[in-house]
Design an enzyme around this catalytic site. Structure first.
Site, PDB file in Angstrom:
ATOM      1  N   HIS A  22       0.902  -1.224  -0.187  1.00 16.25           N
ATOM      2  CA  HIS A  22      -0.065  -0.104   0.061  1.00 16.25           C
ATOM      3  C   HIS A  22       1.087   1.195   0.036  1.00 16.25           C
ATOM      4  CE1 HIS A  22      -2.971   2.769   1.710  1.00 16.25           C
ATOM      5  NE2 HIS A  22      -3.681   2.248   0.777  1.00 16.25           N
ATOM      6  N   TYR A  56      -8.393  14.142  -5.344  1.00 15.97           N
ATOM      7  CA  TYR A  56      -7.697  13.688  -4.033  1.00 15.97           C
ATOM      8  C   TYR A  56      -6.573  14.830  -3.720  1.00 15.97           C
ATOM      9  CZ  TYR A  56      -9.117   8.718  -4.153  1.00 15.97           C
ATOM     10  OH  TYR A  56     -10.067   7.595  -4.076  1.00 15.97           O
ATOM     11  N   ARG A 152     -11.181  11.592   8.393  1.00 15.26           N
ATOM     12  CA  ARG A 152     -12.003  11.898   6.984  1.00 15.26           C
ATOM     13  C   ARG A 152     -13.255  10.953   7.108  1.00 15.26           C
ATOM     14  NH1 ARG A 152     -10.140   9.681   2.264  1.00 15.26           N
ATOM     15  NH2 ARG A 152     -11.798   8.321   2.419  1.00 15.26           N
ATOM     16  N   HIS A 180      -7.120  13.164   1.546  1.00 14.85           N
ATOM     17  CA  HIS A 180      -6.529  11.561   1.445  1.00 14.85           C
ATOM     18  C   HIS A 180      -5.181  11.791   2.074  1.00 14.85           C
ATOM     19  CE1 HIS A 180      -4.664   7.979  -0.674  1.00 14.85           C
ATOM     20  NE2 HIS A 180      -6.130   7.565  -0.367  1.00 14.85           N
TER      21      HIS A 180
END
Length: 240
Positions: A22, A56, A152, A180
């Site tokens: 990730h 984003y 968020r 983000h």
């Protein structure tokens, strides 16, 4: 694209078995005009995705700092199975040292509060769910550490609960673009925030991010860059 690159002779690696990759990192070794080799890296909070990049808000650190590039190189070796390095000095890596480092930094804020110094945590992320991280934040709040969280998405922590989380404020900023970026700030104990520790990277404080994914968080050391992030923090905390 992977097949095309492999057919052209590029070594393509799909990551570590059992872990989702990730992290958002890039590394380039460049031959400089004078013939020497120099390493550059980019460590981001956002995906390398042309579509989401337009909607984003994200941050990225572009650096030739040898201490940083050396460790980013080790991460790529880790992803290819050729490195078992666990003593990272600068980067916070999941599942290696990120969670333990974050917990240690929260404990350090408790010690600052007990010593009567400025104790403060600012954390901006997509979601907050890891129970150990939440318990550590509750403990810090009870010790007098001031904590601002920008979350968020979903947040399992309960703020402003008497005798539990009175010193914790939680905000969710919803706007034209999807928030983000992940930013983590820890007080140095000094009054000037420019000396605080600041990290940016790919990991939320979720169990899956801290245990089941490869994540990378980078320290921001340059004063001009830290000033930009502190200005950003001030703007987002005053959002109405």
């Amino acid at each position: 694209w992977a097949r095309k690159m492999e057919q052209a002779g590029v070594h393509v690696v799909y990551g570590v078995v059992g872990l989702k990759t990730h992290s958002k990192i890039a590394l380039v070794v460049r031959k400089e005009p004078k013939g020497s080799l120099k390493t550059y890296c980019h460590i981001a909070t956002g995906n390398y995705n042309a579509k989401t990049a337009k909607v984003y808000t994200d941050l990225g650190l572009f650096s030739a700092d040898k201490a940083i590039t050396r460790e980013v190189s080790e991460i790529f070796n880790y992803l290819t199975g050729t490195s078992l390095k666990s003593d990272y000095k600068h980067l916070l890596i999941s599942p290696i040292n990120a969670k333990s480092s974050f917990l240690k930094k929260i404990s350090e804020q408790i010690k600052l509060a007990e010593a009567g110094k400025r104790a403060y945590i600012f954390a901006k992320m997509n979601s907050l769910e890891d129970l150990k991280m939440i318990d550590a934040l509750y403990e810090a709040s009870q010790a007098g550490v001031k904590i601002d969280l920008i979350v968020r998405g979903f947040c399992v922590l309960k703020p402003q609960v008497k005798n539990l989380s009175e010193n914790i404020r939680v905000y969710s900023v919803i706007g034209r673009f999807l928030e983000h970026s992940r930013i983590y700030m820890f007080s140095s104990g000094e009054e000037d925030k420019i000396h605080d520790e600041i990290y940016i990277g790919s990991a939320d404080w979720m169990h899956r991010n801290l245990h089941g994914r490869v994540e990378v968080m980078a320290p921001i050391k340059d004063h001009d860059l830290k000033k930009q992030l502190l200005d950003y923090q001030e703007i987002i905390l005053s959002d109405k």
